[in-house]
Scaffold this motif. Structure first.
Motif, PDB file in Angstrom:
ATOM      1  N   LEU A 153      23.409  43.608  16.270  1.00 18.65           N
ATOM      2  CA  LEU A 153      23.354  44.665  16.527  1.00 18.65           C
ATOM      3  C   LEU A 153      21.738  45.407  16.037  1.00 18.65           C
ATOM      4  CD1 LEU A 153      24.521  47.866  16.285  1.00 18.65           C
ATOM      5  CD2 LEU A 153      24.914  46.633  13.589  1.00 18.65           C
ATOM      6  N   TRP A 154      20.979  46.130  16.360  1.00 15.45           N
ATOM      7  CA  TRP A 154      19.530  46.670  16.215  1.00 15.45           C
ATOM      8  C   TRP A 154      20.235  48.090  16.474  1.00 15.45           C
ATOM      9  CZ3 TRP A 154      15.834  44.711  13.900  1.00 15.45           C
ATOM     10  CH2 TRP A 154      14.327  45.391  14.611  1.00 15.45           C
ATOM     11  N   THR A 155      18.544  48.820  15.277  1.00 17.52           N
ATOM     12  CA  THR A 155      18.641  50.273  15.380  1.00 17.52           C
ATOM     13  C   THR A 155      17.265  51.014  15.269  1.00 17.52           C
ATOM     14  OG1 THR A 155      18.606  50.198  13.080  1.00 17.52           O
ATOM     15  CG2 THR A 155      21.101  50.623  13.830  1.00 17.52           C
ATOM     16  N   ILE A 156      17.126  51.137  16.066  1.00 15.50           N
ATOM     17  CA  ILE A 156      15.381  52.330  15.934  1.00 15.50           C
ATOM     18  C   ILE A 156      15.914  54.219  15.454  1.00 15.50           C
ATOM     19  CG2 ILE A 156      15.394  50.745  17.954  1.00 15.50           C
ATOM     20  CD1 ILE A 156      16.058  53.259  19.641  1.00 15.50           C
ATOM     21  N   PRO A 157      14.376  54.457  14.781  1.00 18.64           N
ATOM     22  CA  PRO A 157      14.602  55.234  14.778  1.00 18.64           C
ATOM     23  C   PRO A 157      15.091  56.652  15.201  1.00 18.64           C
ATOM     24  CG  PRO A 157      13.447  54.019  13.880  1.00 18.64           C
ATOM     25  CD  PRO A 157      13.289  53.834  14.962  1.00 18.64           C
ATOM     26  N   LEU A 158      15.758  57.523  14.808  1.00 16.49           N
ATOM     27  CA  LEU A 158      16.102  58.351  15.430  1.00 16.49           C
ATOM     28  C   LEU A 158      14.999  60.000  15.279  1.00 16.49           C
ATOM     29  CD1 LEU A 158      18.253  60.594  16.828  1.00 16.49           C
ATOM     30  CD2 LEU A 158      18.776  61.151  14.729  1.00 16.49           C
ATOM     31  N   GLY A 159      14.129  59.973  16.008  1.00 20.37           N
ATOM     32  CA  GLY A 159      13.587  61.313  16.289  1.00 20.37           C
ATOM     33  C   GLY A 159      13.581  62.690  16.257  1.00 20.37           C
ATOM     34  N   ASP A 160      12.476  63.629  15.748  1.00 18.68           N
ATOM     35  CA  ASP A 160      12.565  64.614  15.131  1.00 18.68           C
ATOM     36  C   ASP A 160      12.548  65.326  16.801  1.00 18.68           C
ATOM     37  OD1 ASP A 160      11.805  67.466  14.723  1.00 18.68           O
ATOM     38  OD2 ASP A 160      10.411  66.714  13.905  1.00 18.68           O
ATOM     39  N   ILE A 161      13.834  66.037  16.497  1.00 20.14           N
ATOM     40  CA  ILE A 161      13.905  66.571  18.121  1.00 20.14           C
ATOM     41  C   ILE A 161      13.522  68.606  17.706  1.00 20.14           C
ATOM     42  CG2 ILE A 161      14.694  65.852  19.483  1.00 20.14           C
ATOM     43  CD1 ILE A 161      17.570  66.694  19.239  1.00 20.14           C
ATOM     44  N   GLY A 162      13.568  68.784  16.825  1.00 18.07           N
ATOM     45  CA  GLY A 162      13.318  70.474  15.898  1.00 18.07           C
ATOM     46  C   GLY A 162      14.832  70.497  15.931  1.00 18.07           C
ATOM     47  N   GLU A 163      14.925  71.800  15.733  1.00 11.47           N
ATOM     48  CA  GLU A 163      15.995  72.818  15.304  1.00 11.47           C
ATOM     49  C   GLU A 163      17.253  72.868  16.637  1.00 11.47           C
ATOM     50  OE1 GLU A 163      14.962  76.301  12.935  1.00 11.47           O
ATOM     51  OE2 GLU A 163      14.448  75.748  10.976  1.00 11.47           O
ATOM     52  N   ASP A 164      16.003  73.180  17.459  1.00 12.39           N
ATOM     53  CA  ASP A 164      16.823  72.942  18.748  1.00 12.39           C
ATOM     54  C   ASP A 164      16.952  71.963  20.067  1.00 12.39           C
ATOM     55  OD1 ASP A 164      17.613  74.115  21.226  1.00 12.39           O
ATOM     56  OD2 ASP A 164      16.441  75.685  22.075  1.00 12.39           O
ATOM     57  N   LYS A 165      18.041  71.065  19.878  1.00 12.09           N
ATOM     58  CA  LYS A 165      17.747  69.986  20.321  1.00 12.09           C
ATOM     59  C   LYS A 165      17.616  69.965  22.404  1.00 12.09           C
ATOM     60  CE  LYS A 165      23.155  69.738  20.826  1.00 12.09           C
ATOM     61  NZ  LYS A 165      24.324  68.968  21.029  1.00 12.09           N
ATOM     62  N   ASN A 166      17.752  71.431  22.802  1.00 13.71           N
ATOM     63  CA  ASN A 166      17.401  71.506  24.069  1.00 13.71           C
ATOM     64  C   ASN A 166      16.385  71.998  24.898  1.00 13.71           C
ATOM     65  OD1 ASN A 166      20.097  71.051  24.905  1.00 13.71           O
ATOM     66  ND2 ASN A 166      20.236  73.450  24.744  1.00 13.71           N
ATOM     67  N   ASN A 167      15.205  71.699  23.407  1.00 22.60           N
ATOM     68  CA  ASN A 167      13.788  72.169  23.489  1.00 22.60           C
ATOM     69  C   ASN A 167      13.101  71.177  21.838  1.00 22.60           C
ATOM     70  OD1 ASN A 167      11.395  72.645  24.107  1.00 22.60           O
ATOM     71  ND2 ASN A 167      11.366  75.051  22.721  1.00 22.60           N
ATOM     72  N   PRO A 168      13.338  69.759  22.389  1.00 25.85           N
ATOM     73  CA  PRO A 168      12.758  68.618  21.621  1.00 25.85           C
ATOM     74  C   PRO A 168      11.299  68.616  21.474  1.00 25.85           C
ATOM     75  CG  PRO A 168      13.326  68.013  23.742  1.00 25.85           C
ATOM     76  CD  PRO A 168      13.828  69.150  23.695  1.00 25.85           C
ATOM     77  N   LYS A 169      11.148  68.171  20.510  1.00 27.79           N
ATOM     78  CA  LYS A 169       9.294  68.310  20.333  1.00 27.79           C
ATOM     79  C   LYS A 169       9.252  66.852  20.670  1.00 27.79           C
ATOM     80  CE  LYS A 169       9.814  71.133  15.695  1.00 27.79           C
ATOM     81  NZ  LYS A 169       9.969  71.487  14.618  1.00 27.79           N
ATOM     82  N   VAL A 170       9.120  67.075  21.530  1.00 30.65           N
ATOM     83  CA  VAL A 170       8.500  64.739  22.377  1.00 30.65           C
ATOM     84  C   VAL A 170       7.400  64.333  21.683  1.00 30.65           C
ATOM     85  CG1 VAL A 170       8.201  63.771  24.449  1.00 30.65           C
ATOM     86  CG2 VAL A 170      10.327  65.947  24.302  1.00 30.65           C
ATOM     87  N   SER A 171       6.171  65.454  21.511  1.00 33.42           N
ATOM     88  CA  SER A 171       5.286  65.663  21.062  1.00 33.42           C
ATOM     89  C   SER A 171       4.983  64.558  19.474  1.00 33.42           C
ATOM     90  CB  SER A 171       3.731  66.314  21.309  1.00 33.42           C
ATOM     91  OG  SER A 171       4.763  67.648  20.022  1.00 33.42           O
ATOM     92  N   GLN A 172       6.124  65.079  18.497  1.00 31.76           N
ATOM     93  CA  GLN A 172       6.011  64.265  17.854  1.00 31.76           C
ATOM     94  C   GLN A 172       7.142  63.005  17.351  1.00 31.76           C
ATOM     95  OE1 GLN A 172       7.973  66.559  14.926  1.00 31.76           O
ATOM     96  NE2 GLN A 172       6.601  68.222  15.288  1.00 31.76           N
ATOM     97  N   LEU A 173       7.100  62.558  18.772  1.00 34.95           N
ATOM     98  CA  LEU A 173       8.372  61.314  18.852  1.00 34.95           C
ATOM     99  C   LEU A 173       7.578  60.376  18.577  1.00 34.95           C
ATOM    100  CD1 LEU A 173      11.072  61.879  21.788  1.00 34.95           C
ATOM    101  CD2 LEU A 173      11.383  61.655  18.806  1.00 34.95           C
ATOM    102  N   LYS A 174       7.018  59.142  17.700  1.00 34.60           N
ATOM    103  CA  LYS A 174       6.383  57.655  17.564  1.00 34.60           C
ATOM    104  C   LYS A 174       6.898  57.011  18.671  1.00 34.60           C
ATOM    105  CE  LYS A 174       5.642  59.870  12.877  1.00 34.60           C
ATOM    106  NZ  LYS A 174       6.038  58.760  11.894  1.00 34.60           N
ATOM    107  N   PRO A 175       6.235  55.743  19.128  1.00 37.33           N
ATOM    108  CA  PRO A 175       6.546  54.974  20.119  1.00 37.33           C
ATOM    109  C   PRO A 175       8.190  54.270  18.905  1.00 37.33           C
ATOM    110  CG  PRO A 175       4.278  54.959  19.681  1.00 37.33           C
ATOM    111  CD  PRO A 175       5.291  55.694  19.350  1.00 37.33           C
ATOM    112  N   GLY A 176       8.909  53.413  19.571  1.00 44.71           N
ATOM    113  CA  GLY A 176      10.207  52.951  18.595  1.00 44.71           C
ATOM    114  C   GLY A 176      11.364  54.004  18.841  1.00 44.71           C
ATOM    115  N   GLU A 177      10.799  54.935  17.983  1.00 43.64           N
ATOM    116  CA  GLU A 177      11.856  56.570  18.344  1.00 43.64           C
ATOM    117  C   GLU A 177      12.727  56.735  19.851  1.00 43.64           C
ATOM    118  OE1 GLU A 177       9.715  58.606  14.218  1.00 43.64           O
ATOM    119  OE2 GLU A 177       9.623  59.768  16.328  1.00 43.64           O
TER     120      GLU A 177
END
Length: 362
Positions: free
Chosen positions: A292-316
Protein backbone atom coordinates in the motif's frame (compact mmCIF):
# COMPACT_ATOMS: atom_id res chain seq x y z
CA UNK A 1 48.31 11.59 57.52
CA UNK A 2 46.33 11.89 54.26
CA UNK A 3 43.82 14.65 54.34
CA UNK A 4 40.83 14.70 51.96
CA UNK A 5 40.11 18.09 50.51
CA UNK A 6 36.55 19.04 49.86
CA UNK A 7 35.51 18.96 46.16
CA UNK A 8 34.87 22.29 44.56
CA UNK A 9 32.14 23.09 42.01
CA UNK A 10 34.79 22.88 39.30
CA UNK A 11 35.58 19.26 40.23
CA UNK A 12 31.93 18.37 39.98
CA UNK A 13 31.67 20.05 36.57
CA UNK A 14 34.56 18.04 35.08
CA UNK A 15 33.36 14.80 36.66
CA UNK A 16 29.80 15.30 35.35
CA UNK A 17 31.05 16.20 31.87
CA UNK A 18 33.28 13.12 31.75
CA UNK A 19 30.39 10.88 32.85
CA UNK A 20 28.11 12.42 30.21
CA UNK A 21 30.69 11.83 27.46
CA UNK A 22 30.97 8.19 28.48
CA UNK A 23 27.20 7.88 28.33
CA UNK A 24 27.05 9.45 24.86
CA UNK A 25 29.82 7.16 23.57
CA UNK A 26 28.09 4.15 25.03
CA UNK A 27 24.77 5.19 23.51
CA UNK A 28 26.36 5.73 20.08
CA UNK A 29 28.00 2.31 20.25
CA UNK A 30 24.65 0.83 21.27
CA UNK A 31 22.84 2.38 18.29
CA UNK A 32 25.65 1.34 15.95
CA UNK A 33 25.22 -2.26 17.10
CA UNK A 34 21.41 -2.06 17.16
CA UNK A 35 20.26 0.55 14.61
CA UNK A 36 16.65 1.66 14.60
CA UNK A 37 16.25 1.08 10.88
CA UNK A 38 16.53 -1.87 8.51
CA UNK A 39 19.94 -2.09 6.84
CA UNK A 40 18.21 -4.03 4.07
CA UNK A 41 14.80 -2.32 3.73
CA UNK A 42 11.72 -4.50 3.91
CA UNK A 43 9.45 -1.76 2.52
CA UNK A 44 9.46 -0.44 -1.02
CA UNK A 45 9.08 3.33 -1.19
CA UNK A 46 8.40 5.36 -4.33
CA UNK A 47 9.95 8.69 -5.31
CA UNK A 48 8.39 10.82 -8.02
CA UNK A 49 10.46 11.75 -11.06
CA UNK A 50 9.62 15.47 -11.25
CA UNK A 51 11.08 15.87 -14.75
CA UNK A 52 9.02 13.10 -16.40
CA UNK A 53 7.81 13.32 -19.13
CA UNK A 54 9.59 15.84 -21.35
CA UNK A 55 6.77 17.56 -23.22
CA UNK A 56 7.83 19.02 -26.57
CA UNK A 57 6.69 22.57 -27.23
CA UNK A 58 4.18 21.54 -29.89
CA UNK A 59 2.35 19.05 -27.62
CA UNK A 60 -0.32 20.30 -25.22
CA UNK A 61 -0.24 19.54 -21.49
CA UNK A 62 -3.90 20.45 -21.20
CA UNK A 63 -6.61 17.98 -20.18
CA UNK A 64 -7.26 15.16 -17.75
CA UNK A 65 -5.23 11.95 -18.04
CA UNK A 66 -7.88 9.26 -17.72
CA UNK A 67 -6.20 6.35 -19.53
CA UNK A 68 -2.67 5.01 -19.28
CA UNK A 69 -0.82 1.84 -20.34
CA UNK A 70 2.74 0.58 -20.88
CA UNK A 71 3.67 -1.42 -23.99
CA UNK A 72 6.22 -4.23 -24.32
CA UNK A 73 8.97 -1.69 -25.08
CA UNK A 74 8.27 0.16 -21.81
CA UNK A 75 6.79 3.05 -23.73
CA UNK A 76 4.11 4.84 -21.74
CA UNK A 77 0.85 5.71 -23.47
CA UNK A 78 -1.73 8.03 -22.04
CA UNK A 79 -5.13 9.27 -23.09
CA UNK A 80 -5.96 12.93 -22.43
CA UNK A 81 -8.91 15.23 -22.84
CA UNK A 82 -7.38 18.01 -24.90
CA UNK A 83 -5.93 18.86 -28.29
CA UNK A 84 -3.37 16.01 -28.21
CA UNK A 85 -5.34 13.07 -26.78
CA UNK A 86 -3.01 10.10 -27.36
CA UNK A 87 0.58 10.75 -26.25
CA UNK A 88 3.51 8.34 -26.05
CA UNK A 89 6.77 8.70 -24.10
CA UNK A 90 9.70 6.44 -23.30
CA UNK A 91 10.40 5.34 -19.75
CA UNK A 92 13.04 8.06 -19.44
CA UNK A 93 10.57 10.69 -20.63
CA UNK A 94 11.46 11.20 -24.31
CA UNK A 95 8.57 12.10 -26.60
CA UNK A 96 7.65 9.43 -29.18
CA UNK A 97 4.42 10.49 -30.88
CA UNK A 98 0.94 11.90 -30.52
CA UNK A 99 -2.24 11.34 -32.51
CA UNK A 100 -6.02 11.50 -32.34
CA UNK A 101 -6.53 15.25 -32.62
CA UNK A 102 -10.26 16.09 -32.96
CA UNK A 103 -11.21 12.37 -32.83
CA UNK A 104 -12.56 12.25 -29.27
CA UNK A 105 -15.03 14.04 -27.01
CA UNK A 106 -14.60 12.50 -23.56
CA UNK A 107 -11.58 10.16 -23.54
CA UNK A 108 -11.72 7.69 -20.69
CA UNK A 109 -9.40 4.68 -20.86
CA UNK A 110 -6.61 3.25 -23.01
CA UNK A 111 -5.43 -0.38 -23.17
CA UNK A 112 -2.89 -2.31 -25.24
CA UNK A 113 -3.69 -5.85 -26.38
CA UNK A 114 -1.25 -8.76 -26.79
CA UNK A 115 -0.67 -7.86 -30.44
CA UNK A 116 0.25 -4.28 -29.58
CA UNK A 117 -2.99 -2.67 -30.80
CA UNK A 118 -4.29 0.38 -28.96
CA UNK A 119 -7.84 0.33 -27.57
CA UNK A 120 -9.69 3.37 -26.25
CA UNK A 121 -13.08 4.23 -24.81
CA UNK A 122 -14.87 7.54 -25.26
CA UNK A 123 -17.91 7.81 -23.00
CA UNK A 124 -19.03 11.02 -24.72
CA UNK A 125 -19.25 9.26 -28.08
CA UNK A 126 -20.48 5.93 -26.59
CA UNK A 127 -17.83 3.93 -28.44
CA UNK A 128 -14.87 1.61 -28.05
CA UNK A 129 -12.18 1.79 -30.74
CA UNK A 130 -9.15 -0.22 -31.84
CA UNK A 131 -6.14 1.50 -33.48
CA UNK A 132 -2.69 0.64 -34.70
CA UNK A 133 0.16 2.15 -32.63
CA UNK A 134 0.51 4.78 -35.36
CA UNK A 135 -3.13 5.84 -35.02
CA UNK A 136 -4.87 4.05 -37.90
CA UNK A 137 -8.43 3.10 -36.97
CA UNK A 138 -9.07 -0.65 -37.20
CA UNK A 139 -12.44 -1.14 -35.50
CA UNK A 140 -15.27 0.80 -33.86
CA UNK A 141 -17.65 -0.86 -31.42
CA UNK A 142 -20.92 0.87 -30.69
CA UNK A 143 -22.50 3.61 -32.76
CA UNK A 144 -20.69 6.94 -32.70
CA UNK A 145 -22.77 9.54 -30.87
CA UNK A 146 -25.67 7.16 -30.11
CA UNK A 147 -26.34 5.57 -26.74
CA UNK A 148 -28.40 2.46 -26.12
CA UNK A 149 -28.63 -0.86 -24.31
CA UNK A 150 -28.91 -3.37 -27.11
CA UNK A 151 -26.32 -5.58 -28.84
CA UNK A 152 -24.91 -2.76 -30.98
CA UNK A 153 -24.94 0.21 -28.60
CA UNK A 154 -23.21 1.31 -25.41
CA UNK A 155 -24.21 3.99 -22.94
CA UNK A 156 -21.08 5.85 -21.82
CA UNK A 157 -18.62 2.91 -21.72
CA UNK A 158 -15.64 3.28 -19.40
CA UNK A 159 -13.06 0.56 -20.11
CA UNK A 160 -12.28 -2.66 -21.98
CA UNK A 161 -10.20 -5.81 -21.37
CA UNK A 162 -8.84 -7.82 -24.30
CA UNK A 163 -7.97 -11.48 -23.73
CA UNK A 164 -5.06 -13.25 -25.41
CA UNK A 165 -7.54 -14.98 -27.74
CA UNK A 166 -9.02 -11.60 -28.70
CA UNK A 167 -12.30 -11.62 -26.76
CA UNK A 168 -13.41 -8.16 -25.71
CA UNK A 169 -15.05 -7.29 -22.38
CA UNK A 170 -16.41 -3.75 -22.01
CA UNK A 171 -17.53 -2.02 -18.83
CA UNK A 172 -20.62 -0.29 -20.18
CA UNK A 173 -20.42 1.78 -17.24
CA UNK A 174 -21.81 5.24 -16.59
CA UNK A 175 -25.15 4.55 -18.23
CA UNK A 176 -25.91 0.83 -18.49
CA UNK A 177 -24.08 -0.70 -15.47
CA UNK A 178 -23.24 -3.92 -17.29
CA UNK A 179 -20.36 -5.95 -18.76
CA UNK A 180 -20.60 -6.63 -22.50
CA UNK A 181 -18.73 -9.60 -24.02
CA UNK A 182 -17.86 -9.51 -27.74
CA UNK A 183 -15.72 -11.81 -29.87
CA UNK A 184 -12.48 -10.73 -31.56
CA UNK A 185 -14.45 -9.41 -34.55
CA UNK A 186 -16.73 -7.31 -32.37
CA UNK A 187 -19.74 -9.61 -32.55
CA UNK A 188 -21.97 -9.49 -29.48
CA UNK A 189 -21.90 -12.64 -27.33
CA UNK A 190 -23.63 -11.71 -24.07
CA UNK A 191 -24.00 -9.07 -21.37
CA UNK A 192 -24.53 -9.22 -17.64
CA UNK A 193 -25.12 -6.88 -14.74
CA UNK A 194 -27.58 -4.23 -13.63
CA UNK A 195 -27.74 -1.37 -11.17
CA UNK A 196 -27.51 -2.56 -7.54
CA UNK A 197 -25.30 -3.42 -4.58
CA UNK A 198 -25.57 -7.21 -4.63
CA UNK A 199 -22.84 -9.47 -6.04
CA UNK A 200 -23.02 -9.34 -9.82
CA UNK A 201 -24.76 -5.97 -9.78
CA UNK A 202 -22.95 -2.65 -10.21
CA UNK A 203 -23.11 0.89 -8.93
CA UNK A 204 -20.52 1.99 -11.48
CA UNK A 205 -18.32 -0.50 -13.37
CA UNK A 206 -15.43 1.90 -13.96
CA UNK A 207 -12.44 -0.28 -14.94
CA UNK A 208 -11.77 -3.87 -15.99
CA UNK A 209 -8.70 -6.11 -16.46
CA UNK A 210 -8.10 -9.80 -17.17
CA UNK A 211 -5.34 -11.90 -15.60
CA UNK A 212 -3.32 -14.76 -17.08
CA UNK A 213 -5.90 -17.28 -15.84
CA UNK A 214 -8.71 -15.48 -17.65
CA UNK A 215 -10.39 -14.05 -14.55
CA UNK A 216 -12.00 -10.64 -14.93
CA UNK A 217 -11.57 -7.98 -12.26
CA UNK A 218 -14.08 -5.12 -12.30
CA UNK A 219 -13.65 -1.90 -10.32
CA UNK A 220 -17.18 -1.13 -9.14
CA UNK A 221 -15.96 2.30 -8.14
CA UNK A 222 -18.88 3.97 -6.41
CA UNK A 223 -19.51 0.96 -4.16
CA UNK A 224 -15.86 0.67 -3.10
CA UNK A 225 -15.30 -2.90 -4.26
CA UNK A 226 -13.61 -5.14 -6.81
CA UNK A 227 -15.84 -7.83 -8.29
CA UNK A 228 -14.36 -10.93 -9.91
CA UNK A 229 -15.98 -12.99 -12.68
CA UNK A 230 -15.12 -15.76 -15.07
CA UNK A 231 -15.56 -15.09 -18.78
CA UNK A 232 -19.04 -16.59 -18.78
CA UNK A 233 -20.13 -13.85 -16.38
CA UNK A 234 -20.29 -16.07 -13.30
CA UNK A 235 -19.60 -14.14 -10.10
CA UNK A 236 -16.58 -15.56 -8.25
CA UNK A 237 -15.74 -13.18 -5.43
CA UNK A 238 -15.61 -9.58 -4.31
CA UNK A 239 -13.14 -7.52 -2.27
CA UNK A 240 -14.75 -4.57 -0.55
CA UNK A 241 -13.92 -1.92 2.02
CA UNK A 242 -10.31 -1.50 0.85
CA UNK A 243 -10.55 1.66 -1.24
CA UNK A 244 -12.63 3.43 -3.87
CA UNK A 245 -11.12 1.81 -7.00
CA UNK A 246 -10.70 4.22 -9.90
CA UNK A 247 -8.13 2.49 -12.09
CA UNK A 248 -6.84 -1.08 -12.48
CA UNK A 249 -3.88 -2.79 -14.08
CA UNK A 250 -2.57 -6.33 -13.84
CA UNK A 251 1.04 -7.49 -14.09
CA UNK A 252 2.44 -10.56 -15.83
CA UNK A 253 2.63 -12.35 -12.46
CA UNK A 254 -1.05 -11.57 -11.79
CA UNK A 255 -0.60 -8.80 -9.26
CA UNK A 256 -3.51 -6.40 -9.39
CA UNK A 257 -2.65 -2.70 -9.02
CA UNK A 258 -5.42 -0.30 -8.03
CA UNK A 259 -5.40 3.48 -7.70
CA UNK A 260 -8.05 5.39 -5.84
CA UNK A 261 -8.89 6.82 -2.45
CA UNK A 262 -10.00 5.60 0.98
CA UNK A 263 -13.47 4.01 1.19
CA UNK A 264 -16.42 6.34 1.71
CA UNK A 265 -20.06 6.74 0.85
CA UNK A 266 -20.26 8.19 -2.63
CA UNK A 267 -22.88 10.66 -1.41
CA UNK A 268 -23.17 11.78 2.20
CA UNK A 269 -24.89 14.80 3.77
CA UNK A 270 -25.94 15.84 0.28
CA UNK A 271 -22.36 16.03 -0.98
CA UNK A 272 -20.04 13.93 -3.16
CA UNK A 273 -16.73 13.70 -1.22
CA UNK A 274 -14.70 12.09 -3.97
CA UNK A 275 -11.19 12.37 -2.57
CA UNK A 276 -10.06 11.87 1.02
CA UNK A 277 -6.54 10.95 -0.06
CA UNK A 278 -4.70 9.25 -2.95
CA UNK A 279 -3.79 5.55 -2.73
CA UNK A 280 -2.02 2.83 -4.70
CA UNK A 281 -2.76 -0.74 -3.66
CA UNK A 282 -1.20 -3.98 -4.92
CA UNK A 283 -3.06 -7.26 -4.39
CA UNK A 284 -2.29 -10.86 -5.19
CA UNK A 285 -4.94 -12.61 -7.28
CA UNK A 286 -6.31 -14.19 -4.09
CA UNK A 287 -6.95 -10.75 -2.58
CA UNK A 288 -3.90 -10.79 -0.30
CA UNK A 289 -2.53 -7.26 0.16
CA UNK A 290 1.05 -7.04 -1.09
CA UNK A 291 1.68 -3.33 -0.65
CA UNK A 292 0.00 0.00 0.00
CA UNK A 293 1.38 3.39 -0.95
CA UNK A 294 -0.05 6.88 -0.56
CA UNK A 295 0.76 10.21 -2.17
CA UNK A 296 -0.38 13.65 -1.01
CA UNK A 297 -3.75 14.95 -2.09
CA UNK A 298 -3.05 18.20 -3.91
CA UNK A 299 -4.81 21.53 -3.51
CA UNK A 300 -7.62 21.95 -6.00
CA UNK A 301 -9.14 25.01 -4.38
CA UNK A 302 -12.79 25.51 -3.48
CA UNK A 303 -14.06 24.57 -6.93
CA UNK A 304 -12.76 21.15 -7.96
CA UNK A 305 -13.91 21.82 -11.53
CA UNK A 306 -11.47 24.70 -11.69
CA UNK A 307 -8.41 23.29 -9.92
CA UNK A 308 -5.41 25.33 -8.88
CA UNK A 309 -3.17 23.16 -11.00
CA UNK A 310 -0.27 25.58 -10.68
CA UNK A 311 -0.15 24.86 -6.95
CA UNK A 312 0.34 21.13 -7.38
CA UNK A 313 3.80 19.90 -6.44
CA UNK A 314 5.55 16.88 -7.99
CA UNK A 315 4.22 13.74 -6.36
CA UNK A 316 0.82 15.22 -5.50
CA UNK A 317 -2.38 14.27 -7.31
CA UNK A 318 -6.02 15.24 -7.45
CA UNK A 319 -8.06 12.35 -8.75
CA UNK A 320 -5.81 9.41 -9.61
CA UNK A 321 -7.67 7.63 -12.39
CA UNK A 322 -5.37 5.11 -14.09
CA UNK A 323 -2.23 3.16 -13.20
CA UNK A 324 0.35 0.99 -14.99
CA UNK A 325 3.83 -0.45 -14.41
CA UNK A 326 6.86 -1.02 -16.61
CA UNK A 327 9.30 -3.96 -16.58
CA UNK A 328 11.55 -2.27 -14.00
CA UNK A 329 8.75 -1.76 -11.46
CA UNK A 330 8.23 1.94 -12.11
CA UNK A 331 4.63 3.00 -11.50
CA UNK A 332 2.85 5.47 -13.75
CA UNK A 333 -0.31 7.25 -12.67
CA UNK A 334 -2.75 9.44 -14.55
CA UNK A 335 -4.50 12.29 -12.78
CA UNK A 336 -7.84 13.93 -13.60
CA UNK A 337 -7.86 17.35 -11.96
CA UNK A 338 -4.07 17.60 -11.89
CA UNK A 339 -4.16 17.01 -15.66
CA UNK A 340 -0.91 15.07 -15.80
CA UNK A 341 0.74 11.67 -15.78
CA UNK A 342 3.52 11.03 -13.27
CA UNK A 343 6.27 8.44 -12.87
CA UNK A 344 7.07 6.93 -9.46
CA UNK A 345 10.36 5.08 -9.05
CA UNK A 346 10.67 2.21 -6.54
CA UNK A 347 13.30 2.77 -3.86
CA UNK A 348 14.55 -0.55 -2.51
CA UNK A 349 18.05 0.31 -1.23
CA UNK A 350 19.31 2.65 1.45
CA UNK A 351 21.06 5.75 0.20
CA UNK A 352 24.87 5.68 0.53
CA UNK A 353 24.94 8.88 2.52
CA UNK A 354 22.71 7.43 5.27
CA UNK A 355 24.38 7.54 8.67
CA UNK A 356 24.41 3.97 9.93
CA UNK A 357 25.23 5.10 13.47
CA UNK A 358 22.56 7.76 13.84
CA UNK A 359 19.82 6.92 16.33
CA UNK A 360 16.21 6.94 15.25
CA UNK A 361 13.62 9.41 16.52
CA UNK A 362 13.34 9.51 20.30
Amino acid sequence: MLQLRPRTGLHFFFLSTFTLCLAVVSQSELFAQNPGFAKEPVIVEYDVDPAWPHYPEHVSKKGWVSGLAVDDQDQVWFFKKGPDPVQVYTADGKFVRTWGKDNFVNPHQLRIDHAGNIWVTDFGLHIVQKYTPEGKLLMTLGVRGEKGQDETHFNMPTDMAITRSGDIFVTDGYGNRRIVHLDKNGKFIKAWGEYGSQPGQFILPHAIVVDSQGKLYVADRNSGRIQIFNQEGQFLDQWSGLLMPWGLSVTADDHLWICGSSPHWWKRHGKYPEYKDQLFLKLANDGHVKSLWTIPLGDIGEDKNNPKVSQLKPGEAVGVHCIAQDSKGNVYVGDIYGERAQKFIPITKRSEEADSTAPGPQ
